[in-house]
Scaffold this motif. Structure first.
Motif, PDB file in Angstrom:
ATOM      1  N   THR A   8      91.831  66.549  31.828  1.00  0.00           N
ATOM      2  CA  THR A   8      90.929  65.820  32.320  1.00  0.00           C
ATOM      3  C   THR A   8      89.385  65.987  32.600  1.00  0.00           C
ATOM      4  O   THR A   8      88.688  66.967  32.535  1.00  0.00           O
ATOM      5  CB  THR A   8      92.024  65.191  33.540  1.00  0.00           C
ATOM      6  N   SER A   9      88.608  64.387  32.538  1.00  0.00           N
ATOM      7  CA  SER A   9      88.199  64.793  33.124  1.00  0.00           C
ATOM      8  C   SER A   9      87.687  62.983  34.304  1.00  0.00           C
ATOM      9  O   SER A   9      87.882  62.098  33.596  1.00  0.00           O
ATOM     10  CB  SER A   9      87.086  64.899  32.475  1.00  0.00           C
ATOM     11  N   THR A  10      86.247  63.700  35.283  1.00  0.00           N
ATOM     12  CA  THR A  10      86.288  61.928  36.074  1.00  0.00           C
ATOM     13  C   THR A  10      86.148  60.892  35.140  1.00  0.00           C
ATOM     14  O   THR A  10      86.617  59.892  35.114  1.00  0.00           O
ATOM     15  CB  THR A  10      85.141  62.598  37.145  1.00  0.00           C
ATOM     16  N   ILE A  11      84.621  61.565  34.388  1.00  0.00           N
ATOM     17  CA  ILE A  11      84.724  60.322  33.477  1.00  0.00           C
ATOM     18  C   ILE A  11      84.905  60.462  31.931  1.00  0.00           C
ATOM     19  O   ILE A  11      84.598  61.612  31.639  1.00  0.00           O
ATOM     20  CB  ILE A  11      83.444  59.711  33.825  1.00  0.00           C
ATOM     21  N   ALA A  12      85.444  59.434  31.151  1.00  0.00           N
ATOM     22  CA  ALA A  12      85.001  60.121  29.840  1.00  0.00           C
ATOM     23  C   ALA A  12      84.070  60.311  29.017  1.00  0.00           C
ATOM     24  O   ALA A  12      84.417  61.089  27.781  1.00  0.00           O
ATOM     25  CB  ALA A  12      85.845  58.480  29.171  1.00  0.00           C
ATOM     26  N   SER A  52      96.514  61.126  22.296  1.00  0.00           N
ATOM     27  CA  SER A  52      96.464  59.931  23.257  1.00  0.00           C
ATOM     28  C   SER A  52      95.558  59.989  24.325  1.00  0.00           C
ATOM     29  O   SER A  52      95.106  61.256  25.430  1.00  0.00           O
ATOM     30  CB  SER A  52      98.201  60.455  23.591  1.00  0.00           C
ATOM     31  N   THR A  53      95.294  58.931  24.918  1.00  0.00           N
ATOM     32  CA  THR A  53      94.485  58.841  26.221  1.00  0.00           C
ATOM     33  C   THR A  53      95.411  58.273  27.195  1.00  0.00           C
ATOM     34  O   THR A  53      96.224  57.397  27.242  1.00  0.00           O
ATOM     35  CB  THR A  53      93.193  57.930  25.705  1.00  0.00           C
ATOM     36  N   VAL A  54      95.012  57.902  28.020  1.00  0.00           N
ATOM     37  CA  VAL A  54      95.744  57.265  29.058  1.00  0.00           C
ATOM     38  C   VAL A  54      94.206  57.564  30.470  1.00  0.00           C
ATOM     39  O   VAL A  54      93.372  58.120  30.713  1.00  0.00           O
ATOM     40  CB  VAL A  54      96.478  58.222  30.107  1.00  0.00           C
ATOM     41  N   SER A  55      93.844  56.020  30.847  1.00  0.00           N
ATOM     42  CA  SER A  55      92.945  55.360  32.010  1.00  0.00           C
ATOM     43  C   SER A  55      93.703  56.053  32.891  1.00  0.00           C
ATOM     44  O   SER A  55      94.699  55.772  33.039  1.00  0.00           O
ATOM     45  CB  SER A  55      92.828  54.139  31.542  1.00  0.00           C
ATOM     46  N   VAL A  56      92.694  56.873  34.024  1.00  0.00           N
ATOM     47  CA  VAL A  56      92.881  57.248  35.363  1.00  0.00           C
ATOM     48  C   VAL A  56      91.802  56.902  35.935  1.00  0.00           C
ATOM     49  O   VAL A  56      90.897  58.285  35.852  1.00  0.00           O
ATOM     50  CB  VAL A  56      93.391  58.391  35.652  1.00  0.00           C
ATOM     51  N   ASP A  67      89.679  57.798  45.934  1.00  0.00           N
ATOM     52  CA  ASP A  67      90.749  59.093  45.491  1.00  0.00           C
ATOM     53  C   ASP A  67      92.325  59.374  45.767  1.00  0.00           C
ATOM     54  O   ASP A  67      92.946  60.158  44.979  1.00  0.00           O
ATOM     55  CB  ASP A  67      89.615  60.556  46.388  1.00  0.00           C
ATOM     56  N   LEU A  68      92.461  58.544  47.534  1.00  0.00           N
ATOM     57  CA  LEU A  68      93.880  58.891  47.051  1.00  0.00           C
ATOM     58  C   LEU A  68      95.273  57.964  46.077  1.00  0.00           C
ATOM     59  O   LEU A  68      96.658  58.377  45.497  1.00  0.00           O
ATOM     60  CB  LEU A  68      94.921  57.914  48.691  1.00  0.00           C
ATOM     61  N   VAL A  69      94.476  56.672  45.532  1.00  0.00           N
ATOM     62  CA  VAL A  69      95.265  56.104  44.759  1.00  0.00           C
ATOM     63  C   VAL A  69      94.886  56.799  43.531  1.00  0.00           C
ATOM     64  O   VAL A  69      96.115  57.247  42.323  1.00  0.00           O
ATOM     65  CB  VAL A  69      93.767  54.548  44.525  1.00  0.00           C
ATOM     66  N   SER A  70      93.635  57.357  43.004  1.00  0.00           N
ATOM     67  CA  SER A  70      93.674  58.060  41.710  1.00  0.00           C
ATOM     68  C   SER A  70      94.223  59.673  41.852  1.00  0.00           C
ATOM     69  O   SER A  70      94.773  59.680  40.830  1.00  0.00           O
ATOM     70  CB  SER A  70      92.261  58.542  41.425  1.00  0.00           C
ATOM     71  N   LYS A  92      85.857  65.910  40.359  1.00  0.00           N
ATOM     72  CA  LYS A  92      86.561  65.374  41.624  1.00  0.00           C
ATOM     73  C   LYS A  92      87.477  65.697  40.309  1.00  0.00           C
ATOM     74  O   LYS A  92      88.599  65.736  41.015  1.00  0.00           O
ATOM     75  CB  LYS A  92      85.941  63.555  41.099  1.00  0.00           C
ATOM     76  N   ALA A  93      87.698  65.932  39.031  1.00  0.00           N
ATOM     77  CA  ALA A  93      89.037  65.541  38.214  1.00  0.00           C
ATOM     78  C   ALA A  93      89.835  67.132  38.572  1.00  0.00           C
ATOM     79  O   ALA A  93      90.935  66.790  38.265  1.00  0.00           O
ATOM     80  CB  ALA A  93      88.437  65.568  36.745  1.00  0.00           C
ATOM     81  N   GLY A  94      88.771  67.511  39.142  1.00  0.00           N
ATOM     82  CA  GLY A  94      88.949  69.605  38.749  1.00  0.00           C
ATOM     83  C   GLY A  94      90.348  68.712  40.616  1.00  0.00           C
ATOM     84  O   GLY A  94      91.244  69.645  40.456  1.00  0.00           O
ATOM     85  N   LEU A  95      89.561  68.375  41.190  1.00  0.00           N
ATOM     86  CA  LEU A  95      90.581  68.374  42.388  1.00  0.00           C
ATOM     87  C   LEU A  95      91.738  67.600  42.597  1.00  0.00           C
ATOM     88  O   LEU A  95      93.019  67.657  43.268  1.00  0.00           O
ATOM     89  CB  LEU A  95      89.695  67.881  43.294  1.00  0.00           C
ATOM     90  N   LEU A  96      91.987  66.281  41.766  1.00  0.00           N
ATOM     91  CA  LEU A  96      92.047  65.363  42.220  1.00  0.00           C
ATOM     92  C   LEU A  96      93.613  65.929  41.133  1.00  0.00           C
ATOM     93  O   LEU A  96      95.173  66.172  41.668  1.00  0.00           O
ATOM     94  CB  LEU A  96      91.916  64.037  41.386  1.00  0.00           C
ATOM     95  N   SER A  97      93.347  66.416  39.979  1.00  0.00           N
ATOM     96  CA  SER A  97      94.284  66.950  38.767  1.00  0.00           C
ATOM     97  C   SER A  97      94.874  68.180  39.366  1.00  0.00           C
ATOM     98  O   SER A  97      96.189  68.550  39.309  1.00  0.00           O
ATOM     99  CB  SER A  97      93.098  67.395  37.791  1.00  0.00           C
ATOM    100  N   MET A  98      94.587  69.183  39.501  1.00  0.00           N
ATOM    101  CA  MET A  98      94.686  70.637  40.608  1.00  0.00           C
ATOM    102  C   MET A  98      95.742  70.086  41.506  1.00  0.00           C
ATOM    103  O   MET A  98      97.488  70.179  41.717  1.00  0.00           O
ATOM    104  CB  MET A  98      93.894  71.611  41.047  1.00  0.00           C
ATOM    105  N   VAL A  99      95.885  69.137  42.721  1.00  0.00           N
ATOM    106  CA  VAL A  99      96.499  68.754  43.497  1.00  0.00           C
ATOM    107  C   VAL A  99      97.807  67.822  43.064  1.00  0.00           C
ATOM    108  O   VAL A  99      98.778  68.615  43.429  1.00  0.00           O
ATOM    109  CB  VAL A  99      95.865  68.291  44.689  1.00  0.00           C
ATOM    110  N   ALA A 100      97.745  67.276  42.456  1.00  0.00           N
ATOM    111  CA  ALA A 100      98.587  66.384  41.827  1.00  0.00           C
ATOM    112  C   ALA A 100      99.471  67.844  41.321  1.00  0.00           C
ATOM    113  O   ALA A 100     100.557  67.516  40.950  1.00  0.00           O
ATOM    114  CB  ALA A 100      97.623  65.546  40.431  1.00  0.00           C
ATOM    115  N   ALA A 101      98.781  68.092  39.801  1.00  0.00           N
ATOM    116  CA  ALA A 101      99.280  68.715  39.067  1.00  0.00           C
ATOM    117  C   ALA A 101     100.476  70.171  40.473  1.00  0.00           C
ATOM    118  O   ALA A 101     101.747  70.671  39.110  1.00  0.00           O
ATOM    119  CB  ALA A 101      98.958  69.671  38.167  1.00  0.00           C
ATOM    120  N   TYR A 102      99.986  70.740  41.271  1.00  0.00           N
ATOM    121  CA  TYR A 102     100.634  71.446  41.836  1.00  0.00           C
ATOM    122  C   TYR A 102     102.018  70.906  42.871  1.00  0.00           C
ATOM    123  O   TYR A 102     103.220  71.252  42.448  1.00  0.00           O
ATOM    124  CB  TYR A 102      99.440  71.969  42.776  1.00  0.00           C
ATOM    125  N   PHE A 103     101.606  69.552  43.120  1.00  0.00           N
ATOM    126  CA  PHE A 103     102.679  68.982  43.566  1.00  0.00           C
ATOM    127  C   PHE A 103     103.766  68.271  42.258  1.00  0.00           C
ATOM    128  O   PHE A 103     105.046  68.301  42.929  1.00  0.00           O
ATOM    129  CB  PHE A 103     102.084  67.596  44.917  1.00  0.00           C
TER     130      PHE A 103
END
Length: 386
Positions: A8-12, A52-56, A67-70, A92-103
């Motif tokens: 993951t990264s914030t921008i492509a 494969s790619t997914v847009s978030v 940020d909450l939506v993401s 930003k991708a780091g924070l959101l990805s790590m929190v989401a992946a943790y839960f």
């Protein structure tokens, strides 16, 4: 069936440019899914890397609602795909990805710090950014600073007490030495480009590649070069990168000088920076802060000595008076002195030019970096399965 790896990264653009080739390499061993905001860069990744790619959509700035939506979208994605590894870059991708992946209970949660934003901030915003990085680290299982300087900052500011490892010699992707090779130049095409830019064959060309913003040291660089060009003939400064007016802009005086000085050539953003390195003699990169700058590695692979500021990354690539010159940050006078030295001392410049390519070949070969990442994945995966 290959295990799933989500990068993951914030921008492509980060996946497209910073990790070029790496995802295709890893896809031979994992089912790779690339995740970032949707634009043509993400499409490039899908086609070139065959993944494969997914847009978030993720906002680069602090935006609680967005940020909450993401965060929710990433959580849903991770629960659906059930990856073995989620590996993020960019803040930003780091924070959101790590929190989401943790839960989402992803077994292996990796973040690579390519730089730290808070080091140049003050007050409450600095404390908030540090808190966000600390939260990221708490949710990650493995943390990798891109270089030793970033590692020292993480320790100094007590962002985490988890083990920190720098893979290979630093840098997240290494350098494609076949592509960044001056021997592959087409003299005919370079001649056309040189003519279109108004550069003569006997000109000594300094080059800067990057965003034209204050934090890259552009105000100091332009002031130093303007002084140099007043006293020296056949000298040019090539600025390759977008002029950003809304975020961290350069001074009005600097903008005016860029437009009025006939020896300063500003090209705007360019996809093929290799061709512009081929026209130059020396890279000047007086940035205020970096993680591990690709520009300095690319220039070195093309055989260019570099004048760099004494900051993280730059001082790990450049060995003073061997393959370039290290100068203090925000110092117009030392930029001028270094430029004048390499302009006048042909023997020193030639020696540094020879060493520049050798340094990158021996320490930052792309294949070695990719292998180090894959080996680390295997070690972590083996430990999890035990």
């Amino acid at each position: 069936m290959k295990p799933k790896l989500i990068r993951t990264s914030t921008i492509a653009m980060s996946l497209d440019i910073l990790l070029k080739g790496q995802l295709a390499f890893l896809n031979d061993y994992f089912h790779v899914i690339a995740v970032s905001g949707e634009d043509y860069h993400l499409k490039n990744v899908a086609i070139r890397e065959r993944v494969s790619t997914v847009s978030v959509l993720m906002s680069r700035t602090i935006s609680p609602i967005n940020d909450l939506v993401s965060l929710v979208k990433l959580y849903i994605l991770f629960k659906k795909e059930k990856p073995l590894i989620v590996h993020s870059i960019t803040p930003k991708a780091g924070l959101l990805s790590m929190v989401a992946a943790y839960f989402a209970r992803v077994p292996i949660r990796i973040h690579t710090f390519t730089g730290l934003i808070f080091t140049n901030r003050t007050g409450l915003i600095k404390q908030l950014l540090m808190l966000m990085d600390s939260l990221l680290c708490k949710c990650a299982t493995n943390i990798y600073p891109e270089g030793e300087g970033v590692k020292r900052d993480l320790i100094q500011y007590k962002i985490t007490n988890k083990p920190l490892y720098v893979l290979a010699n630093g840098n997240i992707n290494g350098i494609d030495l076949e592509y960044f090779n001056s021997e592959n130049n087409s003299e005919l095409e370079l001649g056309k480009l040189r003519t279109s830019l108004g550069i003569n064959s006997n000109d000594f060309v300094f080059i800067f590649v990057g965003r034209i913003v204050a934090d890259k040291g552009i105000n100091e660089l332009i002031a130093a070069f303007s002084k140099l060009s007043e006293h020296k003939e056949n000298v040019k400064l090539l600025l390759v990168g977008p002029l950003e007016k809304n975020s961290n802009p350069i001074s009005k005086e600097t903008v005016l000088e860029i437009h009025q000085n006939i020896n300063i050539i500003s090209t705007g953003y360019q996809d093929l920076v290799r061709d512009y390195f081929s026209l130059a003699n020396v890279l000047v990169f007086p940035s205020y802060r970096e993680g591990f700058p690709n520009v300095v590695l690319q220039a070195g692979a093309m055989g260019l000595p570099s004048i760099v500021s004494n900051i993280n990354g730059c001082n790990e690539i450049i060995i003073n008076n061997y393959n370039g010159i290290i100068i203090p940050v925000k110092n117009e006078l030392t930029i001028f002195d270094a430029m004048q030295l390499l302009l006048e001392d042909e023997s020193l410049c030639r020696k540094m030019k020879a060493n520049a390519r050798l340094n990158v070949e021996s320490r930052f070969n792309q294949q070695a970096v990719w292998k180090a990442i894959l080996d680390e994945y295997k070690i972590i995966t083996d430990n999890v399965s035990k």
